[in-house]
Design a protein around this motif. Structure first.
Motif, PDB file in Angstrom:
ATOM      1  N   ILE A   1       5.734  18.661 -34.262  1.00 52.73           N
ATOM      2  CA  ILE A   1       5.796  20.120 -34.209  1.00 52.73           C
ATOM      3  C   ILE A   1       7.221  20.640 -34.056  1.00 52.73           C
ATOM      4  CG2 ILE A   1       5.416  20.226 -31.715  1.00 52.73           C
ATOM      5  CD1 ILE A   1       4.259  22.732 -34.436  1.00 52.73           C
ATOM      6  N   PHE A   2       8.103  19.885 -33.401  1.00 52.15           N
ATOM      7  CA  PHE A   2       9.467  20.369 -33.225  1.00 52.15           C
ATOM      8  C   PHE A   2      10.219  20.394 -34.552  1.00 52.15           C
ATOM      9  CE2 PHE A   2       8.450  18.286 -29.085  1.00 52.15           C
ATOM     10  CZ  PHE A   2       8.316  19.463 -28.361  1.00 52.15           C
ATOM     11  N   HIS A   3      10.051  19.365 -35.359  1.00 55.48           N
ATOM     12  CA  HIS A   3      10.687  19.366 -36.675  1.00 55.48           C
ATOM     13  C   HIS A   3      10.161  20.514 -37.526  1.00 55.48           C
ATOM     14  CE1 HIS A   3      11.812  14.792 -36.493  1.00 55.48           C
ATOM     15  NE2 HIS A   3      12.506  15.538 -35.653  1.00 55.48           N
ATOM     16  N   LEU A   4       8.847  20.761 -37.452  1.00 56.61           N
ATOM     17  CA  LEU A   4       8.272  21.849 -38.240  1.00 56.61           C
ATOM     18  C   LEU A   4       8.754  23.209 -37.728  1.00 56.61           C
ATOM     19  CD1 LEU A   4       6.402  22.667 -40.535  1.00 56.61           C
ATOM     20  CD2 LEU A   4       4.514  22.756 -38.886  1.00 56.61           C
ATOM     21  N   THR A   5       8.896  23.348 -36.417  1.00 54.02           N
ATOM     22  CA  THR A   5       9.384  24.608 -35.848  1.00 54.02           C
ATOM     23  C   THR A   5      10.793  24.919 -36.349  1.00 54.02           C
ATOM     24  OG1 THR A   5       8.038  24.297 -33.868  1.00 54.02           O
ATOM     25  CG2 THR A   5       9.883  25.824 -33.703  1.00 54.02           C
ATOM     26  N   VAL A   6      11.649  23.911 -36.354  1.00 52.22           N
ATOM     27  CA  VAL A   6      13.017  24.087 -36.849  1.00 52.22           C
ATOM     28  C   VAL A   6      13.001  24.402 -38.351  1.00 52.22           C
ATOM     29  CG1 VAL A   6      15.261  22.985 -37.165  1.00 52.22           C
ATOM     30  CG2 VAL A   6      13.962  22.578 -35.071  1.00 52.22           C
TER      31      VAL A   6
END
Length: 383
Positions: free
Chosen positions: A231-236
């Motif tokens: 989710i962090f990669h997608l958020t960025v």
């Protein structure tokens, strides 16, 4: 979260209640709102005057997954205001005249909202994404509100209003914690469980023509939630696509082509589902080109990694925004609340900052390619 610099306290009681949990459509909203409309001891006007006399403010905010009961007060008035709030929570009288007034206000607000293209587009997009019978997809209409009766509302309150309670305190609170723990013993605290409602995975396009000259576009689909390791990669990646003024979508559709004043991309997280959505307002003659260009930007970012210049701009903006969001205990509470409510690790944002610093351009592209699935997306246009 204690901060003794200012003699103020914000107390927020949060219950797992709302549209997801309600037995009768639309009634959870009124079960929450009626708490301020009178008890066996006080009329609604007396309640309002009591909080005003203390310079305090009470908000009751019903939502899809939770009901937030938020008290803002000076420290010296915290205890009498908290005692009044606990009285409201436990001794609501549900007077019928006030209920009928709230119904009329609610119907008028919904009618006004659905008359606006942007609000109707949001509602129809959720309906298309989840299904008309799903708690997240059902459109609340004035007719549905008219069907709510006081017995149903009272039943919603009695059978599950206090579900899974959580408490947030911010401000000069240390001296109040022991007293508050004693007061909280009086609240009923049931633990209710329900099976998640089925999510309708759809891919469709819908256009609603109202004869206007401006169109509201919403396009998106289901995606991963906060607990997913990616989710962090997608958020960025989403922020680079359409999450700030220097995003790909803004540069293309606003700056280069002049089709809109603004276009955004969000990842929306509910307690039981998450989705991505791109939204914009354009002239009706620009609908096709705007949607095509938005899809093109998704495909491009999913196949061609961003440049180092873009990555630097994105990191600087994202870090600066977070610093701006944590300048006080009240701001910190808003940052940490989603993790607290969903029982996630409180190092969530530390891990996000680490991912922001370490994510590669290739991982940005991979996240968009994997989790913004164009072939399964939904598009709704209201013009």
């Amino acid at each position: 979260m204690h901060d003794g610099r200012y003699p103020v306290i914000v107390m927020e009681l949060i219950f797992a209640n709302g549209r997801w949990w309600e037995k009768a459509t639309g009634c959870a909203h009124f079960a929450a709102k009626m708490l301020q409309e009178g008890t066996t001891k006080y009329r609604s006007t007396e309640i309002s005057k009591a909080f005003a006399r203390y310079g305090s403010y009470l908000e009751i905010l019903p939502g899809l997954d939770f009901v937030n009961v938020r008290l803002h007060t000076l420290k010296k008035h915290f205890r009498p205001c908290a005692e009044l709030l606990f009285h409201l929570l436990q001794d609501a009288a549900f007077p019928e005249p006030e209920f009928e007034t709230l119904k009329q206000i609610r119907k008028a607000n919904i009618k006004n909202q659905l008359a606006r293209n942007s609000q109707l587009a949001n509602a129809k997009f959720a309906e298309s994404l989840f299904g008309a019978a799903h708690p997240y997809g059902q459109i609340i209409t004035p007719e549905l509100i008219e069907g709510c009766d006081l017995d149903q509302v009272r039943s919603e309150y009695e059978q599950g209003f206090f579900n899974r309670p959580k408490l947030i305190l911010a401000g000069d609170v240390d001296a109040e914690v022991e007293w508050l723990q004693t007061q909280l013993q009086s609240l009923p605290m049931p633990e209710l469980l329900v099976d998640p409602a089925p999510i309708a995975l759809t891919s469709q396009k819908e256009q609603i023509n109202k004869g206007g000259t401006q169109a509201s576009i919403r396009m998106g689909g289901h995606t991963i939630g906060r607990t997913d390791e990616n989710i962090f990669h997608l958020t960025v990646a989403n922020r680079l696509l359409g999450g700030f003024f220097g995003s790909r979508l803004m540069k293309n559709i606003r700056e280069d082509k002049g089709l809109t004043y603004g276009i955004y991309s969000h990842i929306v997280h509910f307690a039981h589902a998450s989705y991505w959505v791109i939204g914009s307002e354009v002239s009706i003659q620009d609908i096709d080109v705007a949607t095509e260009e938005a899809m093109s930007e998704i495909k491009k970012l999913g196949s061609v990694p961003p440049t180092q210049e873009e990555m630097t701009l994105l990191r600087n903006y994202s870090t600066g925004k977070m610093l701006g969001d944590i300048d006080s205990p009240l701001s910190l509470i808003s940052i940490y609340k989603p993790q607290f409510l969903l029982d996630l690790s409180l190092d969530y944002h530390d891990r996000y900052l680490k991912a922001l610093d370490e994510v590669t351009p290739e991982e940005i592209s991979q996240a968009i390619s994997n989790y913004f699935e164009i072939e399964k997306s939904t598009t709704v246009v209201v013009a």
